[in-house]
Motif scaffolding. Structure first.
Motif, mmCIF file in Angstrom:
data_model
loop_
_atom_site.group_PDB
_atom_site.id
_atom_site.type_symbol
_atom_site.label_atom_id
_atom_site.label_comp_id
_atom_site.label_asym_id
_atom_site.label_seq_id
_atom_site.Cartn_x
_atom_site.Cartn_y
_atom_site.Cartn_z
ATOM 1 N N TYR A 115 27.326 36.742 8.083
ATOM 2 C CA TYR A 115 27.566 37.741 9.353
ATOM 3 C C TYR A 115 26.699 39.138 9.118
ATOM 4 O O TYR A 115 26.223 39.540 10.277
ATOM 5 C CB TYR A 115 28.947 38.086 9.065
ATOM 6 N N PHE A 116 26.384 39.564 7.971
ATOM 7 C CA PHE A 116 25.515 40.707 7.667
ATOM 8 C C PHE A 116 24.282 40.646 6.830
ATOM 9 O O PHE A 116 24.551 40.590 5.576
ATOM 10 C CB PHE A 116 26.393 41.860 7.168
ATOM 11 N N ARG A 117 23.176 40.122 7.462
ATOM 12 C CA ARG A 117 21.965 40.119 6.800
ATOM 13 C C ARG A 117 20.784 40.732 7.405
ATOM 14 O O ARG A 117 19.735 40.467 7.621
ATOM 15 C CB ARG A 117 21.711 38.671 6.736
ATOM 16 N N TRP A 118 21.164 41.990 7.927
ATOM 17 C CA TRP A 118 20.328 42.626 8.705
ATOM 18 C C TRP A 118 19.250 43.243 7.948
ATOM 19 O O TRP A 118 17.935 43.639 8.306
ATOM 20 C CB TRP A 118 21.049 43.825 9.517
ATOM 21 N N ALA A 119 19.353 43.830 6.750
ATOM 22 C CA ALA A 119 18.463 44.206 5.731
ATOM 23 C C ALA A 119 17.138 43.076 5.853
ATOM 24 O O ALA A 119 15.952 43.758 5.903
ATOM 25 C CB ALA A 119 18.612 44.367 4.313
ATOM 26 N N PRO B 59 24.755 42.774 20.395
ATOM 27 C CA PRO B 59 25.633 41.782 20.637
ATOM 28 C C PRO B 59 26.287 41.312 19.490
ATOM 29 O O PRO B 59 27.514 41.170 19.380
ATOM 30 C CB PRO B 59 25.059 40.948 21.538
ATOM 31 N N HIS B 60 25.418 40.909 18.528
ATOM 32 C CA HIS B 60 26.078 40.166 17.131
ATOM 33 C C HIS B 60 26.910 41.249 16.504
ATOM 34 O O HIS B 60 27.936 40.793 16.058
ATOM 35 C CB HIS B 60 24.879 39.642 16.396
ATOM 36 N N ILE B 61 26.410 42.480 16.305
ATOM 37 C CA ILE B 61 27.096 43.480 15.594
ATOM 38 C C ILE B 61 28.539 43.725 16.128
ATOM 39 O O ILE B 61 29.422 43.690 15.563
ATOM 40 C CB ILE B 61 26.373 44.699 15.305
ATOM 41 N N ASN B 62 28.543 43.898 17.475
ATOM 42 C CA ASN B 62 29.560 44.172 18.343
ATOM 43 C C ASN B 62 30.748 42.926 18.001
ATOM 44 O O ASN B 62 31.976 43.272 18.088
ATOM 45 C CB ASN B 62 29.525 44.489 19.583
ATOM 46 N N GLN B 63 30.420 41.818 18.063
ATOM 47 C CA GLN B 63 31.125 40.583 18.061
ATOM 48 C C GLN B 63 31.710 40.315 16.707
ATOM 49 O O GLN B 63 32.936 40.266 16.743
ATOM 50 C CB GLN B 63 30.500 39.443 18.697
ATOM 51 N N VAL B 64 30.872 40.450 15.655
ATOM 52 C CA VAL B 64 31.436 40.470 14.305
ATOM 53 C C VAL B 64 32.259 41.556 13.939
ATOM 54 O O VAL B 64 33.529 41.312 13.432
ATOM 55 C CB VAL B 64 30.364 40.369 13.467
ATOM 56 N N LEU B 65 32.087 42.794 14.407
ATOM 57 C CA LEU B 65 33.029 43.872 13.968
ATOM 58 C C LEU B 65 34.215 43.944 14.639
ATOM 59 O O LEU B 65 35.253 44.024 14.063
ATOM 60 C CB LEU B 65 32.235 45.223 14.554
ATOM 61 N N ARG B 66 34.259 43.486 15.804
ATOM 62 C CA ARG B 66 35.478 43.342 16.739
ATOM 63 C C ARG B 66 36.490 42.290 16.253
ATOM 64 O O ARG B 66 37.649 42.393 16.142
ATOM 65 C CB ARG B 66 35.318 43.204 18.160
ATOM 66 N N ALA B 67 35.773 40.952 15.740
ATOM 67 C CA ALA B 67 36.577 39.922 15.206
ATOM 68 C C ALA B 67 37.316 40.250 13.832
ATOM 69 O O ALA B 67 38.259 40.052 13.745
ATOM 70 C CB ALA B 67 35.658 38.579 15.227
ATOM 71 N N LEU B 68 36.434 40.607 13.045
ATOM 72 C CA LEU B 68 36.839 41.118 11.719
ATOM 73 C C LEU B 68 37.944 42.314 11.631
ATOM 74 O O LEU B 68 38.937 42.246 10.914
ATOM 75 C CB LEU B 68 35.599 41.626 10.610
#
Length: 271
Positions: free
Chosen positions: A117-121, A147-156
């Motif tokens: 979910y978080f591999r932005w580095a 879009p990816h960040i917002n979706q994951v943040l909201r879901a978790l």
């Protein structure tokens, strides 16, 4: 032409609209319409008494590629640290997430696993050399990253509760500022690339402009050129801010530029 093809000399067309700017000047330069395709779009429109509205005056798509070019001077944000510094902090936080939080998240069975979910580095390192200019970066940021960040943040945030939910929120509040800082660095680098392109454009066209016009910002030069082009009735410019409005209105009181053909042809030749 459509009316004539049916044997009629009467048409109801009053206005036509087409893109036109420093790089997309075919309506003025290219004979490809009329009888025998010997007239340009603007010449035919004048002959037929048509008004011509041109759009995208400041968002150009050069024929030789390279993505969209914004014909305007862009402010560069102050430096907030190196990309490498922010990347390393981001990487450490993402490793912490995979160690302490991801194991507690149920794998959905399709799509990304919680570990990914978080591999932005890693992803930002991959994207960085591919960014062409500010417009390209804004597309990446708005269509891929946000879009990816917002979706994951909201879901978790909605699904993690209890002790792991608290741990997630603490981590999230530490992570987001570092992610935003990393994105700002890439945005700044993209803006510098755009500035280099617009500086090259001005270097090319300024010698072809009257001395007073050379002092104007690029956006105003680009609009002024269009309003000076015979056959153009109206320039449709997006004006979301007061600065855009003021920039556009200033052109209305200026006398037409002489010999605009030289400028269009110089840009066309340079690509």
């Amino acid at each position: 032409m459509a009316a004539r093809s049916t044997g009629s000399s009467i048409h109801r067309l009053k206005v036509l609209q087409c893109p036109m700017n420093l790089f997309e000047s075919g309506a003025f330069l290219t004979p490809n319409t009329g009888l025998g395709e010997k007239q340009t779009v603007l010449e035919l429109a004048q002959a037929e008494g048509l008004a011509v509205l041109v759009n995208r005056p400041l968002n150009a798509i050069p024929a030789k590629g390279g993505g969209m070019v914004r014909l305007a001077e862009l402010p560069v944000e102050p430096e907030t640290g190196s990309f490498e510094t922010h990347r390393d902090k981001l990487s450490d936080l993402e490793k912490e997430y995979r160690r302490d939080i991801a194991p507690h998240i149920k794998n959905p069975g399709q799509g990304l696993s919680p570990d990914d979910y978080f591999r932005w580095a890693e992803e930002l390192v991959r994207l960085r050399p591919r960014v062409q200019n500010l417009e390209h970066w804004e597309q990446i940021e708005s269509q891929m990253v946000a879009p990816h960040i917002n979706q994951v943040l909201r879901a978790l945030t909605n699904h993690l509760t209890g002790e792991i939910g608290d741990r997630w929120q603490v981590w999230r509040d530490r992570y987001l500022p570092e992610l935003v800082a990393s994105l700002r660095v890439l945005r700044r680098e993209a803006t510098v690339k755009s500035q280099e392109r617009t500086a090259a454009i001005e270097k090319l066209i300024d010698p072809l402009l009257p001395e007073p016009a050379r002092k104007e910002p690029l956006s105003r030069k680009a609009l002024w050129l269009l309003t000076s082009t015979v056959g153009v009735t109206c320039v449709l410019n997006g004006m979301r801010t007061k600065a855009y409005v003021e920039d556009s209105l200033a052109v209305l009181h200026k006398a037409p530029l002489p010999d605009v053909r030289r400028i269009y042809e110089a840009i066309k030749q340079a690509g």
